[in-house]
Design a protein around this motif. Structure first.
Motif, short mmCIF file in Angstrom:
data_model
loop_
_atom_site.label_atom_id
_atom_site.label_comp_id
_atom_site.label_asym_id
_atom_site.label_seq_id
_atom_site.Cartn_x
_atom_site.Cartn_y
_atom_site.Cartn_z
N ILE A 123 44.17 43.40 55.67
CA ILE A 123 43.68 42.24 54.55
C ILE A 123 44.58 42.29 53.49
O ILE A 123 44.88 41.09 52.96
N TRP A 124 45.32 43.55 53.27
CA TRP A 124 46.37 43.33 52.03
C TRP A 124 47.46 41.92 52.58
O TRP A 124 47.83 41.35 51.68
N ASP A 125 48.02 42.32 53.84
CA ASP A 125 48.77 41.28 54.22
C ASP A 125 48.33 39.93 54.34
O ASP A 125 49.08 38.80 54.04
N ILE A 126 47.19 39.79 55.01
CA ILE A 126 46.64 38.43 55.20
C ILE A 126 46.52 37.39 54.11
O ILE A 126 47.09 36.50 54.10
N VAL A 127 45.75 38.11 53.29
CA VAL A 127 45.48 37.27 51.91
C VAL A 127 46.64 36.90 51.12
O VAL A 127 46.64 35.64 50.54
N SER A 128 47.62 37.76 51.28
CA SER A 128 48.99 37.41 50.36
C SER A 128 50.06 36.78 51.18
O SER A 128 50.78 36.02 50.30
N ARG A 129 50.27 36.84 52.26
CA ARG A 129 51.26 36.22 52.96
C ARG A 129 50.82 34.86 53.70
O ARG A 129 51.58 33.97 53.70
N ALA A 130 49.49 34.74 54.13
CA ALA A 130 49.10 33.49 54.56
C ALA A 130 48.62 32.68 53.44
O ALA A 130 47.95 33.09 52.57
N PHE A 167 44.18 36.88 45.29
CA PHE A 167 44.49 35.70 46.40
C PHE A 167 43.16 35.34 46.79
O PHE A 167 43.20 34.08 47.59
N ALA A 168 41.88 36.12 46.84
CA ALA A 168 40.78 35.59 47.40
C ALA A 168 39.62 36.12 46.66
O ALA A 168 39.68 36.97 45.75
N GLN A 169 38.68 35.33 46.99
CA GLN A 169 37.09 35.68 46.40
C GLN A 169 36.41 36.53 47.50
O GLN A 169 36.00 35.84 48.23
N PRO A 170 36.27 37.76 47.36
CA PRO A 170 35.66 38.55 48.25
C PRO A 170 33.97 38.35 47.94
O PRO A 170 33.69 38.64 46.97
N HIS A 171 33.01 38.27 49.05
CA HIS A 171 31.95 38.56 48.66
C HIS A 171 31.14 39.48 49.80
O HIS A 171 31.27 39.36 51.02
N LEU A 197 41.83 31.66 47.02
CA LEU A 197 42.00 30.99 45.88
C LEU A 197 43.06 29.82 45.91
O LEU A 197 43.94 29.87 46.87
N SER A 198 42.83 28.87 45.05
CA SER A 198 43.91 27.95 45.47
C SER A 198 45.53 28.50 44.92
O SER A 198 45.46 29.46 44.36
N LEU A 199 46.46 27.76 45.26
CA LEU A 199 47.64 28.38 45.17
C LEU A 199 47.98 28.38 43.80
O LEU A 199 48.89 29.40 43.48
N LYS A 200 47.67 27.61 42.85
CA LYS A 200 47.86 27.73 41.71
C LYS A 200 47.50 28.73 41.05
O LYS A 200 47.91 29.06 39.87
N ASN A 201 46.63 29.22 41.42
CA ASN A 201 45.71 30.61 40.97
C ASN A 201 46.27 31.82 41.33
O ASN A 201 45.79 32.81 41.00
N PRO A 206 54.12 38.10 43.03
CA PRO A 206 53.26 39.16 43.49
C PRO A 206 54.13 40.27 43.90
O PRO A 206 53.33 41.56 43.83
N ASP A 207 55.42 40.20 44.10
CA ASP A 207 56.06 41.62 44.18
C ASP A 207 55.91 42.48 42.86
O ASP A 207 55.95 43.72 42.97
N VAL A 208 55.99 41.92 41.65
CA VAL A 208 55.85 42.61 40.43
C VAL A 208 54.37 43.10 40.30
O VAL A 208 54.09 44.24 39.89
N VAL A 209 53.41 42.15 40.63
CA VAL A 209 51.92 42.79 40.76
C VAL A 209 51.77 43.89 41.49
O VAL A 209 51.22 45.06 41.10
N ALA A 210 52.43 44.04 42.74
CA ALA A 210 52.15 45.28 43.84
C ALA A 210 52.72 46.37 43.02
O ALA A 210 52.31 47.50 43.14
N LYS A 211 54.02 46.23 42.39
CA LYS A 211 54.70 47.49 41.81
C LYS A 211 53.95 47.83 40.71
O LYS A 211 53.71 49.02 40.57
#
Length: 274
Positions: A123-130, A167-171, A197-201, A206-211
């Motif tokens: 899920i980490w990969d899907i929401v961030s890479r796609a 990257f997403a709103q989970p429910h 989420l929209s691409l602008k949001n 993301p590399d710095v966020v992950a770190k």
């Protein structure tokens, strides 16, 4: 012992090495398929179809194409043998699938009963890479589901929560008991829906966020100021100050936006000193 509400023969036996627990109950499969909000133009990816209980429910819904990703060679062949007109089965490890190819010009919906041992990294990969996925429905271990949907200040909130919610709103939709599977797992499961989420949001770096998440949640019980002062990471304390975040707070108290802001200031420092 026989699988409940069986829709297909379960042979060969589930493989522990692949974390296989086959979803068998038709009613739950139909609920999951309906959560995709199916439309006639949908292209759908199902991860790990196995004996095909969920596949059957998806094939009964409106769609244009259904692509099945199955790592088990036996079930990949069975799903192709029994595939309906718009269904294609591919022998593929979902962790190796090129999710970056799902773009706004090539959109897909994604669904799956995910093996517990790969659910979080997948899920980490899907929401961030796609960037072009439209909606996703995943079944995961209950505890992982609670982490994915958790908010700040709760016990389940952590790096996975912040990353996915970047990257997403989970429910959290509903829980599933072990008896719905064959063989039954030892824990309950959870079904979640994800809206991108929209691409602008999305975070710009993301590399710095992950770190930043790795640094913070490895010592989640410590105050941010104490964590950062003991690290040799230039600009990290400055990023905390520039973000206006109280240094006495612990990582679990920060919102997703807080992490994004801190990562943005830290990225500026890293880019200026590189």
């Amino acid at each position: 012992m026989h699988p409940p509400d069986e829709v297909t023969a379960l042979s060969p036996a589930a493989k522990k090495s692949l974390g296989q627990h086959f979803l068998c109950q038709k009613t739950i499969c139909r609920r999951i398929a309906a959560l995709l909000l199916p439309q006639a133009e949908d292209c759908i990816i199902e991860i790990g179809p196995g004996p095909g209980a969920l596949t059957c429910a998806l094939e009964a819904q409106p769609h244009r194409r259904l692509l099945l990703l199955e790592k088990d060679s036996y079930w990949a062949a069975e799903r192709q043998r029994l595939a309906k007109q718009h269904t294609q089965s591919v022998l593929m490890d979902a962790l190796r699938f090129p999710w970056q190819r799902i773009t706004p010009q090539c959109t897909w919906k994604i669904v799956g009963n995910l093996p517990y041992n790969i659910a979080s990294p997948l899920i980490w990969d899907i929401v961030s890479r796609a960037t072009g996925w439209q909606r996703a429905i995943f079944m995961v271990q209950k505890e992982v589901g609670q982490r994915l949907a958790a908010g700040p200040g709760t016990g389940h909130y952590g790096a996975l929560s912040v990353w996915v919610q970047s990257f997403a709103q989970p429910h959290l939709e509903f829980f599933v008991k072990p008896g719905a599977f064959f063989p039954p797992p030892k824990v309950n499961s959870a079904v979640l829906s994800f809206t991108p989420l929209s691409l602008k949001n999305r975070p710009t770096r993301p590399d710095v966020v992950a770190k930043l998440l790795r640094i913070c949640f490895q010592q989640r019980r410590k105050q941010l100021g104490n964590i950062f002062r003991h690290l040799r990471q230039p600009g990290l304390m400055e990023a905390l100050t520039s973000s206006g975040i109280d240094a006495t707070l612990r990582p679990e108290a920060l919102s997703v936006t807080d992490f994004h802001n801190m990562a943005k200031f830290w990225a500026l420092h890293l880019d200026n000193t590189s």
